[in-house]
Design a protein around this motif. Structure first.
Motif, PDB file in Angstrom:
ATOM      1  N   VAL A   1       0.603  -0.886   0.065  1.00 62.63           N
ATOM      2  CA  VAL A   1      -0.080  -0.200   0.284  1.00 62.63           C
ATOM      3  C   VAL A   1       0.848   1.361  -0.247  1.00 62.63           C
ATOM      4  N   MET A   2       1.691   0.933   0.864  1.00 63.69           N
ATOM      5  CA  MET A   2       2.387   2.596   1.070  1.00 63.69           C
ATOM      6  C   MET A   2       3.931   2.479  -0.429  1.00 63.69           C
ATOM      7  N   ARG A   3       3.539   1.618  -0.913  1.00 63.86           N
ATOM      8  CA  ARG A   3       4.263   1.682  -2.247  1.00 63.86           C
ATOM      9  C   ARG A   3       3.998   1.817  -3.610  1.00 63.86           C
ATOM     10  N   ALA A   4       2.668   1.746  -3.410  1.00 63.81           N
ATOM     11  CA  ALA A   4       1.566   2.683  -4.459  1.00 63.81           C
ATOM     12  C   ALA A   4       1.716   3.904  -4.369  1.00 63.81           C
ATOM     13  N   GLU A   5       1.100   4.095  -2.911  1.00 65.35           N
ATOM     14  CA  GLU A   5       1.399   5.786  -2.695  1.00 65.35           C
ATOM     15  C   GLU A   5       2.434   6.143  -3.068  1.00 65.35           C
ATOM     16  N   LEU A   6       3.445   6.182  -2.067  1.00 65.81           N
ATOM     17  CA  LEU A   6       4.164   6.275  -2.683  1.00 65.81           C
ATOM     18  C   LEU A   6       4.919   6.862  -4.606  1.00 65.81           C
ATOM     19  N   ALA A   7       4.094   5.767  -5.240  1.00 63.40           N
ATOM     20  CA  ALA A   7       4.831   6.011  -6.564  1.00 63.40           C
ATOM     21  C   ALA A   7       3.961   7.150  -6.882  1.00 63.40           C
TER      22      ALA A   7
ATOM     23  N   TRP B   1      18.778  14.031  -3.215  1.00 62.96           N
ATOM     24  CA  TRP B   1      18.950  13.971  -1.936  1.00 62.96           C
ATOM     25  C   TRP B   1      17.140  14.554  -1.434  1.00 62.96           C
ATOM     26  N   THR B   2      16.630  14.163  -1.594  1.00 64.70           N
ATOM     27  CA  THR B   2      14.659  15.212  -1.688  1.00 64.70           C
ATOM     28  C   THR B   2      13.695  14.472  -0.747  1.00 64.70           C
ATOM     29  N   ALA B   3      12.525  15.238  -0.303  1.00 70.14           N
ATOM     30  CA  ALA B   3      11.889  14.750   0.835  1.00 70.14           C
ATOM     31  C   ALA B   3      10.165  14.819   0.356  1.00 70.14           C
ATOM     32  N   LEU B   4       9.029  14.187   1.021  1.00 72.54           N
ATOM     33  CA  LEU B   4       8.183  14.950   0.330  1.00 72.54           C
ATOM     34  C   LEU B   4       6.810  14.819   1.921  1.00 72.54           C
TER      35      LEU B   4
ATOM     36  N   TYR C   1       8.568  11.006   6.172  1.00 75.35           N
ATOM     37  CA  TYR C   1       8.274  11.415   5.100  1.00 75.35           C
ATOM     38  C   TYR C   1       9.226  10.339   4.088  1.00 75.35           C
ATOM     39  N   PHE C   2       8.124  10.424   2.907  1.00 75.95           N
ATOM     40  CA  PHE C   2       8.636   9.918   1.854  1.00 75.95           C
ATOM     41  C   PHE C   2      10.641  10.486   1.358  1.00 75.95           C
ATOM     42  N   LEU C   3      11.079   9.643   1.745  1.00 74.99           N
ATOM     43  CA  LEU C   3      12.598  10.570   1.650  1.00 74.99           C
ATOM     44  C   LEU C   3      13.403   9.653   0.121  1.00 74.99           C
ATOM     45  N   LEU C   4      13.838  10.050  -1.198  1.00 76.39           N
ATOM     46  CA  LEU C   4      14.510   9.905  -1.983  1.00 76.39           C
ATOM     47  C   LEU C   4      15.945  10.067  -2.407  1.00 76.39           C
ATOM     48  N   LEU C   5      16.788   9.374  -2.929  1.00 75.87           N
ATOM     49  CA  LEU C   5      18.095   9.264  -2.966  1.00 75.87           C
ATOM     50  C   LEU C   5      18.256   8.799  -3.899  1.00 75.87           C
ATOM     51  N   GLU C   6      18.475   9.322  -4.939  1.00 74.19           N
ATOM     52  CA  GLU C   6      18.950   8.437  -6.674  1.00 74.19           C
ATOM     53  C   GLU C   6      19.667   8.727  -6.861  1.00 74.19           C
ATOM     54  N   PRO C   7      19.644   7.697  -7.412  1.00 75.06           N
ATOM     55  CA  PRO C   7      21.344   7.012  -8.382  1.00 75.06           C
ATOM     56  C   PRO C   7      22.801   7.590  -7.825  1.00 75.06           C
TER      57      PRO C   7
ATOM     58  N   ARG D   1      16.734   5.290  -4.068  1.00 83.14           N
ATOM     59  CA  ARG D   1      16.464   4.705  -2.725  1.00 83.14           C
ATOM     60  C   ARG D   1      15.288   5.584  -2.184  1.00 83.14           C
ATOM     61  N   ALA D   2      14.576   4.895  -2.054  1.00 78.11           N
ATOM     62  CA  ALA D   2      12.866   5.244  -1.917  1.00 78.11           C
ATOM     63  C   ALA D   2      12.616   4.387  -0.307  1.00 78.11           C
ATOM     64  N   VAL D   3      12.494   5.746   1.495  1.00 78.48           N
ATOM     65  CA  VAL D   3      12.022   5.199   1.841  1.00 78.48           C
ATOM     66  C   VAL D   3      10.479   5.886   2.944  1.00 78.48           C
ATOM     67  N   LEU D   4      10.133   5.124   3.457  1.00 79.45           N
ATOM     68  CA  LEU D   4       8.776   6.441   5.047  1.00 79.45           C
ATOM     69  C   LEU D   4       9.912   6.006   6.027  1.00 79.45           C
ATOM     70  N   GLY D   5      10.566   7.756   6.477  1.00 77.12           N
ATOM     71  CA  GLY D   5      11.161   7.438   7.620  1.00 77.12           C
ATOM     72  C   GLY D   5      10.242   8.334   8.549  1.00 77.12           C
TER      73      GLY D   5
END
Length: 242
Positions: free
Chosen positions: A10-16, A41-44, A102-108, A172-176
């Motif tokens: 569910v979280m993965r689908a909402e992140l997308a 490095w960005t965050a929602l 947050y949803f946290l992203l770290l790009e390649p 890299r995408a995580v819920l933190g």
């Protein structure tokens, strides 16, 4: 609590869904210490100090926000403990609250440099979409581990930590999310209503630095070389008694 195995899809689908709306904002990241990480490095925010539950984030991730709000560690009662906890830690009245999500992203190819977080809290990260190569890695103090989809990691971010993603293609995408240490929350609950709580920082603080010292690690002081020589002792003459 959150069942990462059940809630993960569910979280993965909402992140997308959130990512499809456009780039994440960067106002929530403390860029003064990130250096080259800016832009990778960005965050929602889903919950952000001073803003509360962040409407744009929760609009595209309603189930994730609902699951977070249901946690006793992030509910209104827990957040009301912050003034007493802040006093116990000896922090100033304008110190930032420890709660966030947050949803946290770290790009390649991105790297978050070594830094310290805030004292008195714990941070959880749930890996939602990470490189299968095992090349997205986090180090906390002297412990290093690779991210794996669906895994939950909890750590004290007052210790020095860093993250790097050396994968050339996958983000890299995580819920933190972060909350008061349970021991500190219990002390704060016992303290509420009293005129003075007293400072018991040693009872709740690890080896990390206090909030006012968060950010770049301090430079290590050079140790003096041991030459093996001892300082000469001079004998003092005893005064004769008259």
């Amino acid at each position: 609590g959150i069942n990462a195995e059940y809630m993960g899809p569910v979280m993965r689908a909402e992140l997308a869904r959130c990512r499809a709306l456009g780039p994440f904002p960067d106002f929530t990241i403390e860029w003064w210490f990130t250096g080259e990480a800016r832009g990778t490095w960005t965050a929602l925010p889903l919950y952000y100090p001073s803003l509360g539950w962040f409407a744009p984030g929760c609009a595209c991730a309603p189930s994730t926000c609902e699951a977070l709000r249901s946690l006793p560690l992030l509910d209104d009662a827990a957040m009301r403990l912050w003034p007493a906890a802040r006093e116990l830690l000896g922090l100033s009245p304008d110190a930032r609250e420890p709660f966030d999500a947050y949803f946290l992203l770290l790009e390649p190819g991105g790297r978050i440099p070594p830094h310290f977080g805030d004292v008195g809290r714990l941070t959880v990260q749930i890996a939602l979409d990470v490189p299968a190569s095992g090349r997205a890695v986090m180090r906390v103090a002297n412990v290093t581990r690779a991210y794996a989809d669906g895994e939950l990691t909890i750590f004290d971010d007052a210790f020095e930590h860093e993250v790097w993603n050396s994968d050339a293609h996958a983000s890299r995408a995580v819920l933190g999310f972060s909350f008061l240490m349970p021991r500190l929350a219990a002390l704060a609950a016992a303290c509420r209503g009293r005129i003075m709580c007293g400072r018991r920082q040693s009872a709740v603080q690890g080896r990390g630095r206090s909030q006012g010292e968060a950010g770049k690690p301090k430079k290590k002081k050079k140790k003096k070389k041991n030459t093996g020589l001892r300082p000469l002792k001079t004998k003092q003459k005893k005064k004769k008694k008259n």
